[in-house]
Design a protein around this motif. Structure first.
Motif, PDB file in Angstrom:
ATOM      1  N   PRO A 268       3.196  -9.164   8.777  1.00 58.07           N
ATOM      2  CA  PRO A 268       2.337  -8.298   7.773  1.00 58.07           C
ATOM      3  C   PRO A 268       0.960  -8.955   7.360  1.00 58.07           C
ATOM      4  O   PRO A 268       1.068 -10.271   7.136  1.00 58.07           O
ATOM      5  N   GLN A 270      -3.164  -8.442   5.304  1.00 61.57           N
ATOM      6  CA  GLN A 270      -4.030  -7.579   4.366  1.00 61.57           C
ATOM      7  C   GLN A 270      -5.202  -8.042   5.058  1.00 61.57           C
ATOM      8  O   GLN A 270      -5.891  -8.852   5.117  1.00 61.57           O
ATOM      9  N   LEU A 284       0.107 -13.930   5.014  1.00 56.62           N
ATOM     10  CA  LEU A 284       0.677 -14.234   3.748  1.00 56.62           C
ATOM     11  C   LEU A 284       0.666 -15.888   3.578  1.00 56.62           C
ATOM     12  O   LEU A 284       0.412 -16.192   2.399  1.00 56.62           O
ATOM     13  N   PRO A 301      -2.832  -3.193   3.265  1.00 54.13           N
ATOM     14  CA  PRO A 301      -1.637  -3.797   4.194  1.00 54.13           C
ATOM     15  C   PRO A 301      -1.641  -3.196   5.540  1.00 54.13           C
ATOM     16  O   PRO A 301      -1.774  -2.023   5.590  1.00 54.13           O
ATOM     17  N   CYS A 302      -1.658  -4.007   6.498  1.00 57.89           N
ATOM     18  CA  CYS A 302      -1.610  -3.339   7.999  1.00 57.89           C
ATOM     19  C   CYS A 302      -0.619  -4.471   8.792  1.00 57.89           C
ATOM     20  O   CYS A 302       0.155  -5.128   8.099  1.00 57.89           O
ATOM     21  N   GLU A 303      -0.356  -4.236   9.932  1.00 56.99           N
ATOM     22  CA  GLU A 303       0.577  -5.128  10.743  1.00 56.99           C
ATOM     23  C   GLU A 303      -0.121  -5.654  11.858  1.00 56.99           C
ATOM     24  O   GLU A 303      -0.895  -4.988  12.608  1.00 56.99           O
TER      25      GLU A 303
END
Length: 379
Positions: A268, A270, A284, A301-303
């Motif tokens: 994850p 941002q 993160l 939020p993205c992947e």
């Protein structure tokens, strides 16, 4: 060969060679699928699939179980009738044409050879149903077996053949009527792993030598990438992406494609900024953001999908993302390291075999291509 065909063996061989040429000439059909849809009660098995398959192209239908690839193949063969959509061969619509009238060759997953018939009888079976005269049948059988390098085995019992030979007999039977399109349903799944790779090479060489337009169903990426010119990736009956194996790997159109094709770690992130064709993302546990090639309007939020070769191991320091090596998989000249981050995410990194050991603290930095950014997949 002369002994099997009798005094007219030389003539039959020449007719067989002409039949081989006829197969190659007839097997250059252009196949078009437009909006193909098939529902079984409440289950939508194929959902508006459209594809254009050039003459002589090998297309792999790839996807997980239940993706609709086998149903699509059965619709093409005529074993199922679509609820809507069109199937065209060289501009001729065959959507509701009976199986025999389509002139498609089919090799089934378990070959469907007749145990009471010898090799020649199996190959001749379709020709007999078409009313081909006996003399021509003999020459076509000999030609088809020559194509699959089984010449002289006409009188051999199919039970006496190896799995790879049985597959080639099934292929010869499909090719003997000079089909316009060849359909293969999981052609190698019935073989043991040791034989599969060699047979795959032989099959690829044969199809390319003949030049026949071919559609194959497989759930194995390696098989699709090795055999096919283009790959159509299906999910829940929908076409997710079609392209060369390189295109699907290097430029996946969605998170599903990135996850299904090849290897990828998912973390994850941002999105904090856009700089022309680059998105700046914050992991993160990373002290500094990473720049990821991306031209779309993503935010929040993205992947982030990372290929192992898109990351490098470096000495840990306060300026780079750090983690601990939990696993190491030796691959010969390279190795795959599974690095656990403090955020709980893991990254798979390809590096030299002695770059680190299990339990070592390492730094991870991105480089080159192989980073793909997507909005979270709702499915």
């Amino acid at each position: 060969m002369d002994g099997l065909l009798g005094p007219a063996g030389a003539q039959y061989r020449e007719e067989g060679r002409r039949a081989v040429t006829a197969v190659a000439a007839a097997a250059t059909a252009y196949l078009r699928i437009a909006g193909l849809t098939k529902r079984f009660t409440a289950h939508l098995a194929v959902d508006g699939v459209s594809l254009d398959i050039p003459r002589g192209d090998i297309l792999a239908l790839l996807g997980p179980s239940g993706s609709g690839k086998t149903t699509t193949l059965r619709l093409l063969a005529g074993f199922e009738t679509p609820d809507s959509g069109r199937i065209e061969v060289d501009g001729e619509e065959v959507t509701r044409t009976p199986v025999a009238g389509r002139r498609f060759g089919m090799v089934f997953q378990h070959y469907a050879l007749f145990p009471h018939l010898d090799v020649g009888g199996n190959v001749a079976f379709g020709l007999e149903s078409l009313g081909v005269p006996a003399a021509e049948r003999a020459s076509r059988v000999a030609a088809a077996l020559e194509m699959v390098e089984l010449s002289g085995l006409e009188r051999r019992a199919v039970s006496a053949l190896s799995g790879g030979q049985q597959q080639r007999v099934a292929l010869a039977r499909a090719l003997a009527p000079a089909p316009r399109v060849l359909l293969l349903d999981e052609p190698l799944s019935n073989l043991d792993p040791a034989l599969r790779e060699r047979t795959r090479r032989e099959l690829r060489s044969l199809i390319r030598r003949i030049g026949i337009t071919t559609i194959l169903v497989t759930h194995e990426q390696e098989e699709a990438f090795d055999l096919a010119d283009h790959v159509a990736l299906l999910r829940s009956g929908r076409l997710m992406q079609v392209g060369t194996p390189e295109e699907l790997y290097q430029t996946p159109a969605s998170s599903f494609v990135a996850r299904f094709i090849g290897r990828a770690s998912v973390v994850p992130v941002q999105v904090v900024a856009h700089l022309e064709s680059v998105a700046r993302v914050q992991l993160l546990s990373a002290p500094a953001p990473w720049d990821v090639p991306h031209s779309g309007p993503l935010s929040g939020p993205c992947e982030l999908y990372t290929r192992p070769e898109a990351l490098s191991l470096v000495e840990p320091n306060e300026q780079v993302l750090t983690g601990v090596v939990h696993e190491r998989r030796f691959l010969g000249a390279r190795a795959l390291f599974l690095v656990a981050l403090s955020s709980g995410a893991t990254l798979e990194v390809e590096s030299a075999p002695l770059a680190a050991g299990i339990g070592d603290r390492v730094g991870v930095v991105p480089h080159g291509a192989g980073l793909h950014l997507f909005a979270p997949d709702p499915a």
